[in-house]
Scaffold this motif. Structure first.
Motif, mmCIF file in Angstrom:
data_model
loop_
_atom_site.group_PDB
_atom_site.id
_atom_site.type_symbol
_atom_site.label_atom_id
_atom_site.label_comp_id
_atom_site.label_asym_id
_atom_site.label_seq_id
_atom_site.Cartn_x
_atom_site.Cartn_y
_atom_site.Cartn_z
ATOM 1 N N PRO A 1 0.732 -1.011 0.248
ATOM 2 C CA PRO A 1 -0.092 -0.150 0.224
ATOM 3 C C PRO A 1 0.905 1.542 0.114
ATOM 4 O O PRO A 1 0.510 2.691 -0.718
ATOM 5 C CB PRO A 1 -0.949 0.022 1.806
ATOM 6 C CG PRO A 1 -0.747 -1.420 1.791
ATOM 7 C CD PRO A 1 0.640 -2.014 0.940
ATOM 8 N N ARG A 2 1.912 1.308 0.064
ATOM 9 C CA ARG A 2 3.202 1.926 0.829
ATOM 10 C C ARG A 2 3.159 2.418 -0.846
ATOM 11 O O ARG A 2 3.596 4.438 -1.291
ATOM 12 C CB ARG A 2 4.005 1.584 1.273
ATOM 13 C CG ARG A 2 5.219 2.733 1.510
ATOM 14 C CD ARG A 2 6.769 1.814 1.652
ATOM 15 N NE ARG A 2 6.270 1.630 2.332
ATOM 16 C CZ ARG A 2 7.755 0.122 2.205
ATOM 17 N NH1 ARG A 2 8.259 0.216 0.824
ATOM 18 N NH2 ARG A 2 7.048 -0.643 3.181
ATOM 19 N N ASN A 3 2.664 1.771 -1.719
ATOM 20 C CA ASN A 3 3.543 2.412 -3.260
ATOM 21 C C ASN A 3 2.362 2.409 -3.820
ATOM 22 O O ASN A 3 2.423 2.766 -5.175
ATOM 23 C CB ASN A 3 4.654 0.806 -4.160
ATOM 24 C CG ASN A 3 5.436 0.781 -2.793
ATOM 25 O OD1 ASN A 3 5.942 1.997 -2.923
ATOM 26 N ND2 ASN A 3 5.904 -0.181 -3.140
ATOM 27 N N PHE A 4 1.389 3.143 -3.436
ATOM 28 C CA PHE A 4 -0.281 3.236 -4.553
ATOM 29 C C PHE A 4 -0.214 4.120 -4.480
ATOM 30 O O PHE A 4 -0.734 4.025 -5.805
ATOM 31 C CB PHE A 4 -1.499 2.759 -3.011
ATOM 32 C CG PHE A 4 -1.821 1.300 -3.046
ATOM 33 C CD1 PHE A 4 -1.334 0.471 -3.749
ATOM 34 C CD2 PHE A 4 -3.045 0.855 -1.626
ATOM 35 C CE1 PHE A 4 -1.455 -0.949 -3.084
ATOM 36 C CE2 PHE A 4 -3.365 0.138 -1.686
ATOM 37 C CZ PHE A 4 -2.378 -1.223 -2.597
ATOM 38 N N GLY A 5 0.408 5.266 -4.074
ATOM 39 C CA GLY A 5 1.077 6.543 -4.720
ATOM 40 C C GLY A 5 1.304 6.407 -5.808
ATOM 41 O O GLY A 5 0.796 6.939 -6.979
#
Lengths: 206, 233
Positions: free
Chosen positions: B15-19
Motif C-alpha cells: 500500500p505504501r506504493n499505491f501512490g
C-alpha cells in the motif's frame, strides 16, 4: 514464478549498456526529485507524515548489478564506447548479405573485431566459407560502423576534455563566460543542497 | 552474452506504493525480486526490460497488498556455448584461471583449456603459455610434449604469462546450474559447520586453447603471432 521462454531474443552489449544507462539516469533523477521535495518540505516547515517517507526505495541488488555491468560494458577495452545506435544498425544491415549465423553477427557487433585473427575466432571455418577477400570486407564494414575514438561525445563518457579544447580556439573567449554562468548555477545549487543537509543535521542535534 | 527471457509471476504491491503509477510500482517490485539473482536454467538476471502484460490488481483476504499477474521480459546474462567474450583475469591457481566480467565471476578455465603447452608458475602464481620466439630445432608445438618440469626450466622470455587483470578473449565451452536447496542438516555436516566449499549456483567453463583466444595483447597487431595462427589453421 514461471519461465515462459528462457531465450526469446538475443541482446547486444550495446543495447544492454544503453538500457542500464537509462536506468542509472532515472535513478539519479528520482533521488534528486525526492531530495528536492524533502528540502521544500523542510523549508515550508511541514513535517512529513509519520511512516510516509516519500523517498524512493533504493533497490540494492539492482544498483549493484547496474554499476558493475556498466563498468564492464563501458570499459575502455570494450568497443561500446565507439558504438552508436545508428552505427550498430548500419553494421547489421551491412552484414546481411554474408552468410553469417545470428550468433556470429551478434558477436561481430559485440566484439567489433579489427583484425582477421579475431574474426577467425568468431566465425567458424572462416576461410572455407568466405575465402580470403570477404573477411577483409567484413572488417572494413565493422570499422566504418565505429565512430572515431576521438568523438565519443554521444555517449558522454569522455566528452568533458575535448569540448573545452575544441571550443576555446574556434569561438574565442565568448564561449567561456556562458560556461562559467552554467557552472555558477550548478555551484549555487550544490551549496543549496549542502545547506539542506546541514539544516537536517541541526535538527538532529536539537 | 545477454538474452531476453519472458517470465510470468504474481507480484504484490505494498500500500505504501499505491501512490506511484502501477507500472512503476511493478517495475520496482520485479527488479527487487529478480535483479542480480540467478534463475535455474535461465541465467543471471540483470534488470527488467519491459512488462508484456499485467492483470488488474486484486486484494486478497489477509493483507492489504494489491496482487498482479504479470508477464514481463528480463535481461538475462547467459552466454551461449561457443560464444566468444572479453573478460578480465581475476585470479589463478593450480587448477586453472578464474575470470570475471565484473557483475559475474564464476567463470573458470581449467588447465586443460589453457593454450598448449602451458604450466603453472608457483613463484608468479600464474599460468604461462610456452611460446618461444625462436624454438629449439627439435621443438614442434604439435608433436613435442613437454613435462611440467621441462616447462618450468624454460627461459622467462619465452613464457607468455596470463596475469591478474589481463584482458582475455575466451570461448564459452559449457555452463552449469546447481540447485543449492537447503535440506535438513546431516549429522556430520552440522558438527563440521561450513566445512564444505559452497558450489556456485551458476558457473561457466571457458577455454583459451584456440589461436586468437587468450590474452588480447598476444594477438594485437604483431605479425609474428599471425604466422603461428595460420600454421595451426
Amino acid at each position: 514464478m514461471e519461465v515462459i521462454n528462457a531465450r526469446s531474443a538475443l541482446l547486444s552489449n550495446y543495447e544492454v549498456l544503453s538500457l542500464l544507462r537509462e536506468l542509472e539516469a532515472d535513478h539519479l533523477a528520482s533521488t534528486k526529485t525526492a531530495f528536492r521535495i524533502k528540502k521544500e518540505e523542510e523549508a515550508s516547515g511541514t513535517t512529513p507524515l509519520p511512516g510516509g517517507s516519500r523517498e524512493p526505495e533504493i533497490l540494492d541488488n539492482l544498483r549493484t548489478v547496474e554499476v558493475e555491468a556498466i563498468e564492464y560494458l563501458a570499459a575502455d577495452w570494450q568497443p561500446t564506447s565507439k558504438q552508436t545506435a545508428a552505427g550498430v544498425t548500419k553494421l547489421v544491415k551491412a552484414l546481411a548479405p554474408y552468410d553469417l549465423t545470428k550468433g556470429e553477427k551478434l558477436q561481430i557487433v559485440n566484439l567489433a573485431p579489427s583484425e582477421t585473427v579475431e574474426l577467425y575466432v568468431i566465425v567458424e571455418e572462416l576461410e572455407d566459407r568466405f575465402g580470403s577477400d570477404q573477411p577483409v570486407e567484413i572488417l572494413e564494414k565493422v570499422k566504418e560502423s565505429l565512430s572515431a575514438p576521438d568523438t565519443p561525445a554521444a555517449n558522454g563518457t569522455s566528452a568533458v576534455t575535448p569540448r573545452y579544447t575544441a571550443a576555446a580556439p574556434v569561438n574565442g573567449t565568448y564561449e567561456e563566460p556562458d560556461n562559467w554562468d552554467e557552472e555558477d548555477e550548478q555551484m549555487w545549487d550544490d551549496t543549496g543542497e549542502g545547506a539542506g543537509v546541514e539544516g537536517e543535521l541541526d535538527v538532529d542535534d536539537d | 552474452m545477454f538474452v531476453l527471457s519472458i517470465l510470468g509471476d504474481t507480484l504484490s504491491v505494498h500500500p505504501r506504493n499505491f501512490g506511484a503509477p502501477p507500472a512503476q510500482a511493478l517495475t520496482n517490485q520485479i527488479n527487487k525480486k529478480y535483479a542480480n539473482r540467478i534463475l535455474h536454467n535461465v541465467g543471471m538476471c540483470m534488470c527488467l526490460f519491459d512488462i508484456v502484460s499485467a492483470s488488474e490488481g486484486k486484494v486478497r483476504y489477509g493483507d492489504g497488498m494489491l496482487w498482479y499477474k504479470v508477464k514481463f521480459r528480463m535481461v538475462v546474462f547467459r552466454p551461449f556455448t561457443s560464444e566468444v567474450i572479453l573478460a578480465k583475469v581475476k585470479s589463478s591457481d593450480e587448477s586453472g584461471v578464474r575470470i570475471s566480467v565484473g557483475f559475474f565471476d564464476d567463470i573458470h578455465i581449467p588447465t586443460a583449456y589453457l593454450p598448449s603447452p602451458s604450466a603453472f608458475d608457483p613463484n608468479e602464481r600464474s599460468h604461462f603459455w610456452y611460446n618461444p620466439a625462436d624454438p629449439p630445432d627439435d621443438y614442434d608445438p604439435a608433436t613435442t610434449t613437454l613435462s611440467q618440469t621441462d616447462l618450468l626450466d624454460t627461459s622467462k622470455s619465452d613464457r607468455w604469462y596470463i596475469e591478474k587483470n589481463d584482458i582475455v578473449r575466451i570461448r564459452v565451452e559449457s555452463d552449469e546450474f546447481y540447485d543449492d536447496e537447503p535440506g535438513p542438516p546431516k549429522g556430520e555436516k552440522a558438527v563440521e559447520g561450513e566445512g564444505k566449499v559452497k558450489r556456485p549456483s551458476y558457473s561457466v567453463v571457458c577455454s583459451m586453447v584456440e589461436p586468437g583466444t587468450g590474452v588480447v595483447d598476444w594477438w594485437s597487431g604483431a605479425g609474428g603471432d599471425e604466422d603461428v595462427e595460420m600454421d595451426d589453421a
